[in-house]
Write an enzyme that holds these catalytic residues in place. Structure first.
Site, PDB file in Angstrom:
ATOM      1  N   GLU A   1      -3.238  -4.057   1.582  1.00  0.00           N
ATOM      2  CA  GLU A   1      -4.354  -4.193   2.509  1.00  0.00           C
ATOM      3  C   GLU A   1      -3.841  -5.048   3.662  1.00  0.00           C
ATOM      4  OE1 GLU A   1      -7.964  -5.878   0.903  1.00  0.00           O
ATOM      5  OE2 GLU A   1      -8.937  -5.763   2.869  1.00  0.00           O
TER       6      GLU A   1
ATOM      7  N   ARG B   1       1.417  -8.944 -12.871  1.00  0.00           N
ATOM      8  CA  ARG B   1       1.546  -9.591 -11.556  1.00  0.00           C
ATOM      9  C   ARG B   1       2.631 -10.633 -11.611  1.00  0.00           C
ATOM     10  NH1 ARG B   1      -2.972  -9.090  -8.161  1.00  0.00           N
ATOM     11  NH2 ARG B   1      -2.508 -10.759  -6.714  1.00  0.00           N
TER      12      ARG B   1
ATOM     13  N   LYS C   1      -3.883 -14.159  -1.093  1.00  0.00           N
ATOM     14  CA  LYS C   1      -3.822 -14.060   0.372  1.00  0.00           C
ATOM     15  C   LYS C   1      -4.917 -14.901   1.024  1.00  0.00           C
ATOM     16  CE  LYS C   1      -3.173  -9.457   0.547  1.00  0.00           C
ATOM     17  NZ  LYS C   1      -3.092  -8.107   1.117  1.00  0.00           N
TER      18      LYS C   1
HETATM   19  P1  ATP Z   1      -5.539 -10.224  -2.498  1.00  0.00           P
HETATM   20  O1  ATP Z   1      -4.686 -11.460  -2.623  1.00  0.00           O
HETATM   21  O2  ATP Z   1      -6.308 -10.168  -1.226  1.00  0.00           O
HETATM   22  O3  ATP Z   1      -6.302  -9.874  -3.746  1.00  0.00           O
HETATM   23  P2  ATP Z   1      -3.557  -8.341  -3.193  1.00  0.00           P
HETATM   24  O4  ATP Z   1      -2.619  -9.420  -3.608  1.00  0.00           O
HETATM   25  O5  ATP Z   1      -4.164  -7.466  -4.218  1.00  0.00           O
HETATM   26  O6  ATP Z   1      -4.637  -8.975  -2.295  1.00  0.00           O
HETATM   27  P3  ATP Z   1      -2.803  -5.972  -1.743  1.00  0.00           P
HETATM   28  O7  ATP Z   1      -2.425  -5.901  -0.324  1.00  0.00           O
HETATM   29  O8  ATP Z   1      -4.038  -5.286  -2.170  1.00  0.00           O
HETATM   30  O9  ATP Z   1      -2.842  -7.516  -2.095  1.00  0.00           O
HETATM   31  O10 ATP Z   1      -1.613  -5.556  -2.683  1.00  0.00           O
HETATM   32  C1  ATP Z   1      -0.785  -4.447  -2.470  1.00  0.00           C
HETATM   33  C2  ATP Z   1      -0.059  -4.131  -3.746  1.00  0.00           C
HETATM   34  O11 ATP Z   1       0.713  -5.252  -4.156  1.00  0.00           O
HETATM   35  C3  ATP Z   1      -1.004  -3.805  -4.874  1.00  0.00           C
HETATM   36  O12 ATP Z   1      -0.520  -2.658  -5.550  1.00  0.00           O
HETATM   37  C4  ATP Z   1      -0.952  -5.008  -5.743  1.00  0.00           C
HETATM   38  O13 ATP Z   1      -1.162  -4.643  -7.095  1.00  0.00           O
HETATM   39  C5  ATP Z   1       0.445  -5.550  -5.491  1.00  0.00           C
HETATM   40  N1  ATP Z   1       0.478  -6.993  -5.690  1.00  0.00           N
HETATM   41  C6  ATP Z   1      -0.270  -7.911  -5.066  1.00  0.00           C
HETATM   42  N2  ATP Z   1      -0.026  -9.143  -5.545  1.00  0.00           N
HETATM   43  C7  ATP Z   1       0.936  -9.008  -6.491  1.00  0.00           C
HETATM   44  C8  ATP Z   1       1.619  -9.909  -7.358  1.00  0.00           C
HETATM   45  N3  ATP Z   1       1.372 -11.215  -7.344  1.00  0.00           N
HETATM   46  N4  ATP Z   1       2.544  -9.399  -8.204  1.00  0.00           N
HETATM   47  C9  ATP Z   1       2.805  -8.087  -8.224  1.00  0.00           C
HETATM   48  N5  ATP Z   1       2.190  -7.180  -7.444  1.00  0.00           N
HETATM   49  C10 ATP Z   1       1.261  -7.628  -6.577  1.00  0.00           C
HETATM   50 MG    MG Z   2      -5.840  -6.040  -3.384  1.00  0.00          MG
END
Ligand code: ATP
Ligand code: MG
Length: 565
Positions: free
Chosen positions: A41, A267, A277
């Site tokens: 996003e 994660r 974020k």
């Molecule tokens: P927010 O912090 O706003 O919840 P998000 O971390 O989910 O956002 P996105 O931009 O939606 O961020 O994530 C894009 C992709 O990265 C998604 O497939 C998500 O699963 C993956 N992702 C995000 N954070 C992690 C993390 N800490 N470890 C592994 N994958 C991640």
């Molecule tokens: Mg997200």
């Protein structure tokens, strides 16, 4: 590795996603076609957690001859911006990946809208005029069924009309939503008539004011996968509970046997930092860090500016692997990875961060010598460079101690040390100012101990680094420590995360002396400062004012400190 098979030797190290993919290929699913996507996003910069997802999404495609698209999940215009789109692309490429296509969920707004209309016509969606709070209350609990909304059985025509008006801006934000009509008694809370469209009165960074009704993540994500032909939709574990809903929407949409499938892995969480974020944005907006690329941030651009290499990030992610269980990874492992990588490739130089003058009283005034310094003992092809030696040198203030304990093997009156790449010297004393601060240290050198001289192999217990006062340059060095003072800032629920910041995470040393070899160093150039750690030239650095960032100390002094306490 553009083959649809992986050789037997690699089999042992397959992670569970690779095993699924190999099995699907073997069974001829989707005619062996492999397609993934990375779906950020654009509401912030990418962090090291995203790097884990990127390595998985792009890595699977690369490994199995498939393709990976970049898709911006831009369904919430109030939080998104093109600044983030550009930064995300830069970071993915820096990590060494190239997408096949760039897509935007907003490209599918027309199809998604039509699909919502289809659901309404099929009696599978309705407009609910209740507030978000009331809707949430009616959801029930995991052990108790929810309550039907009074609008659940609204006539189809009315739903169609209201949904159209929602999108035309006839109603204010929050006044109504479109919900899928699934099962208010489902054991999965996400299946209890989830909201699929809401009104947002904010221009979208791509579609402007065309739309007023925006699809929810769950209504956009799987469908976007479907429209694009994604085969393996890889995401993190918090989406496990969303999977039945993902599949339900696809089942409503699909016209043949093709289905994208969602798989979830753990994660990445790291100690001493946060990965949300929202929190990272708060640190930036409140000036608690200098920006998204502050070298203390866990963002990709922060790590890059700090001196991390893409290789070190890949190595780290390979080491932690992919599992089905969430946990927290030690930031020490990330630091280990960068140390290991830089050790192999960067030039060793001399830099004195907290200088005090050392005068070699028996070294002829006006004499200088060129001393040969090996560029990298780990790499025999790295060559060497010269460093000027003179009667007056700078050494680290803490490499001298007037009254030293027994095991202090650096300079103390009567003690001998080797000056790196040069002579053995014996300390004879020091001069102090009226406040007792040491202003000069004195020593005598042993002319026979230089490389090539008869006593060059004579052993002494300590070696210290130095630069010549006659041939050194000034620099600012920014020494970074962990951003947070506690191991798991996200776990301390009763405290505001900003109170947990490490007050000593940045020390700016303005009076550093570097060997003149570094005169031409350019932003992002990386070096080992002997005995101190790995450093890289900061992007703020100019030819007139050199600025270095400490990437990581040579050894893990942090864990040693912690043990002492
Ligand atoms: P927010 O912090 O706003 O919840 P998000 O971390 O989910 O956002 P996105 O931009 O939606 O961020 O994530 C894009 C992709 O990265 C998604 O497939 C998500 O699963 C993956 N992702 C995000 N954070 C992690 C993390 N800490 N470890 C592994 N994958 C991640
Ligand atoms: Mg997200």
């Amino acid at each position: 590795m553009n083959e649809n098979t992986v050789n037997e030797e690699n089999k042992r190290s397959l992670n569970f996603i690779e095993a699924i993919v190999e099995n699907d290929i073997k069974e001829g699913l989707n005619d062996g076609r492999i397609q993934t996507r990375f779906p950020p996003e654009p509401n912030g910069y990418l962090h090291i957690g995203h790097a884990k997802a990127i390595c998985m999404d792009f890595g699977i495609a690369q490994q199995y001859g498939g393709l990976c698209n970049l898709r911006f999940d831009d369904t919430n215009p109030s939080k998104e911006d093109v600044e983030y789109v550009d930064a995300i692309m830069e970071d993915i490429q820096w990590l060494g990946y190239q997408w096949e296509n760039v897509f935007y969920a907003s490209d599918y707004f027309p199809q998604l809208y039509d699909f919502a209309v289809q659901l309404i016509k099929e009696g599978k969606a309705y407009v609910d005029e209740q507030s978000a709070e009331v809707i949430a209350q009616q959801k029930g609990t995991p052990t108790q069924a929810g309550t039907d909304s009074p609008f659940r059985n609204r006539p189809m025509e009315e739903n169609l009309d209201l949904f159209k008006k929602m999108n035309e801006g006839a109603f204010p934000e929050g006044s109504m939503v479109l919900r899928a009509k699934i099962d208010m008694a489902s054991s999965n809370m996400h299946m209890r008539d989830p909201i699929i469209y809401r009104i947002i009165d904010h221009p979208h960074h791509r579609t402007g004011t065309t739309w007023k009704a925006y699809p929810m993540y769950d209504f956009a994500h799987g469908q976007s996968d479907y429209f694009e032909g994604v085969t393996h939709s890889l995401c993190t574990l918090e989406f496990v509970v969303h999977r039945p809903l993902y599949d339900w929407f696809i089942d409503q949409l699909a016209t043949n046997a093709y289905r994208p499938h969602q798989y979830e892995f753990n994660r990445l969480n790291l100690t001493y930092t946060v990965m949300s974020k929202r929190k990272l944005l708060q640190l930036v907006q409140e000036g608690l860090v200098s920006g998204w690329d502050d070298p203390r941030m866990p963002t990709i651009c922060g790590l890059r500016r700090r001196g991390y290499t893409p290789e070190s990030i890949h190595n780290f992610i390979d080491r932690i692997g992919y599992t089905k269980y969430d946990g927290v990874n030690d930031i020490g492992l990330l630091e280990f990875a960068v140390r290991e990588d830089l050790n192999k490739r960067v030039t060793r130089v001399s830099a004195v961060l907290d200088p005090v003058k050392l005068v070699l009283t028996n070294y002829p005034e006006g004499q200088t010598e060129q001393m040969e310094a090996q560029n990298n003992p780990e790499d025999e092809n790295a060559g060497s460079h010269n460093i000027l030696f003179s009667r007056e040198l700078y050494i680290e203030r803490d490499d001298f101690m007037e009254d030293a304990p027994k095991k202090y093997f650096r300079l103390t009156p009567g003690n001998e040390v080797r000056l790196k790449n040069a002579y053995i010297v014996k300390c004879t004393g020091c001069k102090k100012d009226e406040n007792g601060n040491i202003v000069e240290v004195y020593a005598e050198y042993d002319a026979n101990t230089r490389s090539g001289m008869p006593d060059s192999n004579r052993k002494v217990k300590g070696t210290i680094h130095w630069v010549s006062t006659e041939d050194c340059i000034d620099a600012e060095v920014r020494v970074y420590d962990r951003l947070f003072a506690v191991e798991n800032p996200s776990e301390e629920k009763d405290k505001d995360f900003r109170e947990l910041l490490n007050p000593d995470s940045l020390k700016v040393l303005k009076n550093c002396k570097l060997e003149s070899y570094l005169k031409e160093a350019k932003p992002m150039d990386k070096f080992q400062f002997q005995r101190l750690g790995y450093f890289c030239v900061d992007t703020d650095s100019t030819a007139d004012k050199l600025i270095f960032n400490r990437t990581v100390a040579l050894k893990d002094s942090w864990s040693k400190e912690q043990k002492k306490q």
